[in-house]
Enzyme design. Structure first.
Site, PDB file in Angstrom:
ATOM      1  N   GLY A 108       0.842  -1.188   0.000  1.00 39.58           N
ATOM      2  CA  GLY A 108       0.000   0.000   0.000  1.00 39.58           C
ATOM      3  C   GLY A 108       0.878   1.238   0.000  1.00 39.58           C
ATOM      4  O   GLY A 108       1.010   1.920   1.021  1.00 39.58           O
ATOM      5  N   GLY A 109       1.522   1.513  -1.115  1.00 43.28           N
ATOM      6  CA  GLY A 109       2.579   2.511  -1.136  1.00 43.28           C
ATOM      7  C   GLY A 109       2.155   3.940  -1.369  1.00 43.28           C
ATOM      8  O   GLY A 109       2.999   4.826  -1.419  1.00 43.28           O
TER       9      GLY A 109
ATOM     10  N   ALA B 148     -12.127  -7.698  10.165  1.00 40.71           N
ATOM     11  CA  ALA B 148     -10.767  -7.850   9.654  1.00 40.71           C
ATOM     12  C   ALA B 148      -9.762  -7.109  10.534  1.00 40.71           C
ATOM     13  O   ALA B 148      -8.702  -7.655  10.881  1.00 40.71           O
ATOM     14  CB  ALA B 148     -10.686  -7.348   8.215  1.00 40.71           C
ATOM     15  N   LYS B 149     -10.079  -5.886  10.892  1.00 37.83           N
ATOM     16  CA  LYS B 149      -9.138  -5.087  11.670  1.00 37.83           C
ATOM     17  C   LYS B 149      -9.021  -5.590  13.110  1.00 37.83           C
ATOM     18  O   LYS B 149      -7.950  -5.493  13.729  1.00 37.83           O
ATOM     19  CB  LYS B 149      -9.554  -3.617  11.649  1.00 37.83           C
ATOM     20  CG  LYS B 149      -9.416  -2.963  10.278  1.00 37.83           C
ATOM     21  CD  LYS B 149      -7.989  -3.022   9.747  1.00 37.83           C
ATOM     22  CE  LYS B 149      -7.797  -2.217   8.467  1.00 37.83           C
ATOM     23  NZ  LYS B 149      -6.412  -2.276   7.964  1.00 37.83           N
TER      24      LYS B 149
ATOM     25  N   ASP C  75      -1.514  -8.597  -6.345  1.00 31.59           N
ATOM     26  CA  ASP C  75      -2.895  -8.796  -5.917  1.00 31.59           C
ATOM     27  C   ASP C  75      -2.854  -9.454  -4.548  1.00 31.59           C
ATOM     28  O   ASP C  75      -2.718 -10.676  -4.430  1.00 31.59           O
ATOM     29  CB  ASP C  75      -3.648  -9.673  -6.913  1.00 31.59           C
ATOM     30  CG  ASP C  75      -5.130  -9.785  -6.592  1.00 31.59           C
ATOM     31  OD1 ASP C  75      -5.543  -9.351  -5.497  1.00 31.59           O
ATOM     32  OD2 ASP C  75      -5.888 -10.304  -7.432  1.00 31.59           O
ATOM     33  N   LEU C  76      -2.940  -8.653  -3.509  1.00 33.87           N
ATOM     34  CA  LEU C  76      -2.793  -9.155  -2.147  1.00 33.87           C
ATOM     35  C   LEU C  76      -3.940 -10.055  -1.713  1.00 33.87           C
ATOM     36  O   LEU C  76      -3.864 -10.688  -0.651  1.00 33.87           O
ATOM     37  CB  LEU C  76      -2.660  -7.979  -1.169  1.00 33.87           C
ATOM     38  CG  LEU C  76      -1.397  -7.135  -1.325  1.00 33.87           C
ATOM     39  CD1 LEU C  76      -1.457  -5.922  -0.405  1.00 33.87           C
ATOM     40  CD2 LEU C  76      -0.143  -7.945  -1.034  1.00 33.87           C
TER      41      LEU C  76
ATOM     42  N   ILE D 185      -6.974  10.149  10.136  1.00 24.79           N
ATOM     43  CA  ILE D 185      -5.730  10.607   9.515  1.00 24.79           C
ATOM     44  C   ILE D 185      -6.032  11.592   8.385  1.00 24.79           C
ATOM     45  O   ILE D 185      -5.469  12.684   8.315  1.00 24.79           O
ATOM     46  CB  ILE D 185      -4.940   9.408   8.960  1.00 24.79           C
ATOM     47  CG1 ILE D 185      -4.623   8.413  10.078  1.00 24.79           C
ATOM     48  CG2 ILE D 185      -3.667   9.889   8.279  1.00 24.79           C
ATOM     49  CD1 ILE D 185      -3.821   8.997  11.212  1.00 24.79           C
TER      50      ILE D 185
ATOM     51  N   TYR E   8     -19.923  -1.369   8.374  1.00 25.66           N
ATOM     52  CA  TYR E   8     -18.513  -1.716   8.195  1.00 25.66           C
ATOM     53  C   TYR E   8     -18.179  -3.054   8.846  1.00 25.66           C
ATOM     54  O   TYR E   8     -17.093  -3.261   9.364  1.00 25.66           O
ATOM     55  CB  TYR E   8     -17.618  -0.619   8.794  1.00 25.66           C
ATOM     56  CG  TYR E   8     -17.727   0.697   8.077  1.00 25.66           C
ATOM     57  CD1 TYR E   8     -16.964   0.956   6.950  1.00 25.66           C
ATOM     58  CD2 TYR E   8     -18.616   1.671   8.512  1.00 25.66           C
ATOM     59  CE1 TYR E   8     -17.064   2.164   6.279  1.00 25.66           C
ATOM     60  CE2 TYR E   8     -18.737   2.881   7.846  1.00 25.66           C
ATOM     61  CZ  TYR E   8     -17.959   3.125   6.737  1.00 25.66           C
ATOM     62  OH  TYR E   8     -18.069   4.321   6.078  1.00 25.66           O
TER      63      TYR E   8
END
Length: 246
Positions: A12-13, A160-161, A62-63, A190, A154
């Site tokens: 995720g750059g 997932a988180k 493709d993660l 953020i 969500y």
């Protein structure tokens, strides 16, 4: 960890990843970045990092595919000869009401936000463990780190988180004897989420004690702080302007 002549892989750059890439390069590291769709943006990051005199490369990945995660790590090691730090920032953030949630929505969210963290970390750890050192930094969310959901729509994102928190702690225990440290960050407000109105953004700031958006650099500072630690593992650091307090 001293980053001079180390190799850092960031999934995720763009956005937060770009800030981190430049900070690592400034401290003497070579940087590899993975991306899924943002080829132009990632090329800009690679070019700007390379201009500092450090090596930089981008890898389309493709993660969602376990084998692709393993291949990413192998490709980085083939390119740089080693891998010292893995930072998993790639994430999917999309609101889908429960009644509209499909099995594919569920699987794709967990595939990127949880499964890829595991597959990338396991592949990286296989290289780090024989060397007796390494850092893995995963990305959770301030809501998941606070232990309860706060927003509807969500569900797979939250699950997932929250799983990333458990993964961080479990991997930290598994890898501690080999000198590999595993920690996570849990970002809050953020940057404004895409599609939010000024009114929605104002409400978020009203609920954030420090009363302003963090910006990508606050995540970079938190991660760099974790990389400086030699005796911290299994921690989830909330970077949320105090959002969890209200």
């Amino acid at each position: 960890m001293t980053l001079s002549d180390k190799v850092v892989l960031i999934t995720g750059g763009t956005r937060m990843g770009a800030s981190l890439a430049h900070a690592c390069a400034a401290r003497g590291a070579d940087v590899a970045l993975s991306y899924a769709h943002s080829a132009h943006a990632i090329d800009e990051v690679v070019t700007s990092v390379a201009a500092t005199g450090r090596r930089a490369a981008a890898f389309a990945t493709d993660l969602r595919v376990a084998a692709a995660c393993a291949s990413l790590v192998d490709d980085v090691i083939a390119w740089a000869g080693q891998l010292d730090v893995l930072v998993c920032l790639a994430s999917v953030y999309a609101r889908v009401p429960l009644d509209e949630l499909t099995p594919q929505d569920w699987q794709e969210q967990l595939a990127v936000d949880l499964d890829a963290s595991f597959h990338c970390a396991r592949a990286a750890a296989a290289h780090m463990r024989p060397r007796g050192a390494g850092h893995v930094v995963l990305c959770s969310d301030w809501v998941a780190a606070s232990g309860r959901p706060r927003y509807t729509g969500y569900l797979p994102y939250y699950v997932a988180k929250a799983g990333v928190v458990a993964l961080t702690e479990s991997l930290a225990l598994e890898l501690a004897a080999d000198g590999v440290q595993v920690n996570a960050i849990a970002p809050g407000p953020i940057l404004p989420a895409a599609g939010t109105t000024p009114e929605m953004q104002a409400a978020v700031m009203q609920a954030t004690p420090l009363r302003h958006w963090g910006g990508p650099d606050v995540v970079t500072h938190a991660i760099m702080g974790l990389l400086d630690q030699e005796w911290v593992t299994g921690q989830v650091v909330r970077v949320d302007g105090g959002r969890h307090l209200l």
